[in-house]
Scaffold this motif. Structure first.
Motif, PDB file in Angstrom:
ATOM      1  N   ARG A 285      48.585  25.662  24.745  1.00  0.00           N
ATOM      2  CA  ARG A 285      47.268  26.333  24.985  1.00  0.00           C
ATOM      3  C   ARG A 285      46.962  26.492  26.419  1.00  0.00           C
ATOM      4  N   GLY A 286      46.078  27.707  26.618  1.00  0.00           N
ATOM      5  CA  GLY A 286      45.660  28.120  27.999  1.00  0.00           C
ATOM      6  C   GLY A 286      44.417  28.811  27.874  1.00  0.00           C
ATOM      7  N   ILE A 287      43.879  29.044  29.078  1.00  0.00           N
ATOM      8  CA  ILE A 287      42.202  29.588  29.393  1.00  0.00           C
ATOM      9  C   ILE A 287      42.805  30.474  30.432  1.00  0.00           C
ATOM     10  N   LEU A 288      42.022  31.666  30.327  1.00  0.00           N
ATOM     11  CA  LEU A 288      41.962  32.905  30.902  1.00  0.00           C
ATOM     12  C   LEU A 288      40.598  33.048  31.528  1.00  0.00           C
ATOM     13  N   ASN A 289      40.489  33.429  32.903  1.00  0.00           N
ATOM     14  CA  ASN A 289      39.430  33.842  33.668  1.00  0.00           C
ATOM     15  C   ASN A 289      39.453  35.149  34.063  1.00  0.00           C
ATOM     16  N   VAL A 290      38.626  35.980  33.820  1.00  0.00           N
ATOM     17  CA  VAL A 290      38.888  37.231  33.816  1.00  0.00           C
ATOM     18  C   VAL A 290      37.712  37.996  34.671  1.00  0.00           C
ATOM     19  N   LYS A 291      38.512  38.826  35.616  1.00  0.00           N
ATOM     20  CA  LYS A 291      37.468  39.565  36.391  1.00  0.00           C
ATOM     21  C   LYS A 291      37.936  40.955  36.443  1.00  0.00           C
ATOM     22  N   ILE A 292      36.959  42.105  36.220  1.00  0.00           N
ATOM     23  CA  ILE A 292      37.245  43.370  36.522  1.00  0.00           C
ATOM     24  C   ILE A 292      37.244  43.937  37.879  1.00  0.00           C
ATOM     25  N   SER A 293      38.495  44.133  38.348  1.00  0.00           N
ATOM     26  CA  SER A 293      38.552  44.440  39.996  1.00  0.00           C
ATOM     27  C   SER A 293      38.434  45.840  40.039  1.00  0.00           C
ATOM     28  N   SER A 294      37.746  46.072  41.215  1.00  0.00           N
ATOM     29  CA  SER A 294      37.308  47.460  41.608  1.00  0.00           C
ATOM     30  C   SER A 294      36.489  48.260  40.421  1.00  0.00           C
ATOM     31  N   LEU A 295      35.847  47.578  39.669  1.00  0.00           N
ATOM     32  CA  LEU A 295      35.057  48.155  38.438  1.00  0.00           C
ATOM     33  C   LEU A 295      35.838  48.818  37.429  1.00  0.00           C
ATOM     34  N   ILE A 296      37.305  48.535  37.484  1.00  0.00           N
ATOM     35  CA  ILE A 296      38.185  49.512  36.771  1.00  0.00           C
ATOM     36  C   ILE A 296      38.939  48.798  35.528  1.00  0.00           C
ATOM     37  N   TYR A 297      39.852  47.785  36.212  1.00  0.00           N
ATOM     38  CA  TYR A 297      40.624  46.978  34.993  1.00  0.00           C
ATOM     39  C   TYR A 297      40.806  45.677  35.246  1.00  0.00           C
ATOM     40  N   PRO A 298      40.879  44.916  34.133  1.00  0.00           N
ATOM     41  CA  PRO A 298      40.848  43.435  34.471  1.00  0.00           C
ATOM     42  C   PRO A 298      42.000  42.802  35.243  1.00  0.00           C
ATOM     43  N   THR A 299      41.867  41.668  35.907  1.00  0.00           N
ATOM     44  CA  THR A 299      42.471  40.853  36.583  1.00  0.00           C
ATOM     45  C   THR A 299      42.305  39.354  35.880  1.00  0.00           C
ATOM     46  N   ILE A 300      43.202  38.517  35.968  1.00  0.00           N
ATOM     47  CA  ILE A 300      43.205  37.188  35.449  1.00  0.00           C
ATOM     48  C   ILE A 300      43.601  36.197  36.353  1.00  0.00           C
ATOM     49  N   GLN A 301      42.916  34.834  36.044  1.00  0.00           N
ATOM     50  CA  GLN A 301      43.703  33.592  36.409  1.00  0.00           C
ATOM     51  C   GLN A 301      43.799  32.772  35.195  1.00  0.00           C
ATOM     52  N   CYS A 302      44.775  31.993  35.213  1.00  0.00           N
ATOM     53  CA  CYS A 302      45.236  31.203  33.954  1.00  0.00           C
ATOM     54  C   CYS A 302      45.211  29.967  34.250  1.00  0.00           C
ATOM     55  N   LYS A 303      45.004  28.907  33.376  1.00  0.00           N
ATOM     56  CA  LYS A 303      45.722  27.446  33.308  1.00  0.00           C
ATOM     57  C   LYS A 303      46.321  27.412  31.870  1.00  0.00           C
ATOM     58  N   PHE A 304      47.704  27.066  31.792  1.00  0.00           N
ATOM     59  CA  PHE A 304      48.411  26.991  30.860  1.00  0.00           C
ATOM     60  C   PHE A 304      49.435  25.625  30.602  1.00  0.00           C
ATOM     61  N   GLN A 305      49.346  25.149  29.438  1.00  0.00           N
ATOM     62  CA  GLN A 305      49.915  23.871  29.176  1.00  0.00           C
ATOM     63  C   GLN A 305      51.500  23.876  29.420  1.00  0.00           C
ATOM     64  N   ALA A 306      51.838  22.841  30.021  1.00  0.00           N
ATOM     65  CA  ALA A 306      53.288  22.733  30.454  1.00  0.00           C
ATOM     66  C   ALA A 306      54.126  22.482  28.903  1.00  0.00           C
ATOM     67  N   VAL A 307      53.528  21.509  28.065  1.00  0.00           N
ATOM     68  CA  VAL A 307      53.918  21.221  26.762  1.00  0.00           C
ATOM     69  C   VAL A 307      53.061  21.428  25.647  1.00  0.00           C
ATOM     70  N   ALA A 308      53.279  21.390  24.382  1.00  0.00           N
ATOM     71  CA  ALA A 308      52.392  21.849  23.197  1.00  0.00           C
ATOM     72  C   ALA A 308      51.403  20.673  23.385  1.00  0.00           C
ATOM     73  N   LYS A 309      50.244  20.910  23.030  1.00  0.00           N
ATOM     74  CA  LYS A 309      49.089  19.961  22.786  1.00  0.00           C
ATOM     75  C   LYS A 309      49.516  18.818  21.883  1.00  0.00           C
ATOM     76  N   LYS A 310      48.908  17.728  22.282  1.00  0.00           N
ATOM     77  CA  LYS A 310      49.099  16.595  21.385  1.00  0.00           C
ATOM     78  C   LYS A 310      48.539  16.612  20.042  1.00  0.00           C
ATOM     79  N   GLN A 311      49.231  16.155  19.108  1.00  0.00           N
ATOM     80  CA  GLN A 311      48.988  16.465  17.730  1.00  0.00           C
ATOM     81  C   GLN A 311      48.244  15.103  17.168  1.00  0.00           C
TER      82      GLN A 311
END
Length: 311
Positions: A285-311
């Protein structure tokens, strides 16, 4: 049982995300004539299972000389890189080492010690705090101690803004995202990397921006209409959810695992301030933080799991 630090050597690279170490109340512990201070300035430093980390602290004494430094407590069975210990804040033209009993090879009034270890590569330690307690003695028999801590997490945080977009009606743009490598690919390069791609980006003719499930049939229809040679059946599947009122900076392991994908989306519109959760084909799983840079196109920041989530 006490463990003595051994000899000096080269420093290995430290692979950590600096975030938060022990509280500031624990940082300065003047004790019996020897002062100890951690070299972290925030609350807890974080690391991943399998990372190489370094415990770093300063020991100093007034009107005396430091003679011995040893480890008096450790929370886990670390792979200690004793040949890679490094000293700083001393005259480096003169050799400084520690013998088998932790005795310094020459007297110093202050020293920074950088002690690298490899974190156990075990996802079961995620959420635990790893620590070592060091004790330093001067030649008057006085001593001081300090505890250095790392919290083990299961996600990689990437805060540099990365372009993720496709030009409307065209085949150009950094439109495919690999969160594991934090890298975006263009139409000309994605095919050889498609086994690593979890997010596709699309911009409609009205200027709205979307993130897409690469394996969804609608993604193929949209890309083919713009002139791309695209086969969704060869791509990886990803689920999306919109996260309302979520602060990207505060999301950690618990929040990533609690995300609810019972009603996932294959296509999600993004604007500045959008926070998007996703789960890839492997269950990571991951999460994306979005910003439209220069009022044109998306840029992102991300947090992403190193291994799959606990079941």
């Amino acid at each position: 049982m006490k463990t003595n630090i051994l000899k000096n050597g080269l420093w290995v690279s430290v692979i950590i995300s600096l975030f938060a170490a022990c509280s500031l109340n624990d940082v300065l512990e003047p004790s019996d004539g020897v002062n100890m201070a951690l070299m972290e300035t925030v609350d807890t430093v974080v690391a991943l299972p399998g990372d190489t980390i370094s415990f770093k602290f300063i020991a100093s004494t007034n009107g005396a000389a430091l003679r011995r430094i040893e480890i008096v407590e450790k929370s886990h069975d670390f792979n200690e890189l004793k040949d890679s210990i490094r000293f700083a804040l001393v005259d480096e033209t003169l050799a400084l080492t520690l013998d088998e009993e932790g005795k310094l090879s020459r007297p110093v009034s202050s020293v920074m010690l950088i002690y690298p270890v490899i974190v156990p590569n075990d996802k079961n330690i995620v959420g635990e705090v790893l620590s070592m307690t060091f004790k330093a003695y001067n030649d008057k028999g006085k001593s001081g101690s300090i505890k250095s801590c790392f919290k083990i997490v299961n996600y990689v945080r990437n805060t540099s803004w990365l372009w993720l977009y496709k030009l409307a009606g065209k085949t150009q743009g950094s439109m495919f995202f690999n969160p594991a490598k934090y890298k975006a690919y263009s139409n000309s390069s994605y095919v050889k990397n498609k086994d690593e791609i979890d997010v596709a980006a699309y911009t409609a003719s009205d200027g709205k921006h979307y993130f897409l499930n690469p394996a969804n049939k609608e993604t193929q229809v949209l890309f083919v209409a713009d002139g791309m040679d695209y086969d969704a059946s060869t791509m990886r599947t990803t689920k999306f959810i919109q996260l309302d009122d979520v602060n990207f900076n505060l999301v950690g392991d618990t929040e990533l695992e609690r995300m609810d994908f019972s009603n996932p989306l294959d296509k999600v519109e993004v604007t500045t301030g959008s926070v998007i959760g996703f789960e890839n084909q492997d269950g990571r799983r991951g999460i994306l933080n979005v910003k439209i840079s220069s009022l044109i196109y998306p840029t992102i920041q991300c947090k992403f799991q190193a291994v799959a989530k606990k079941q």
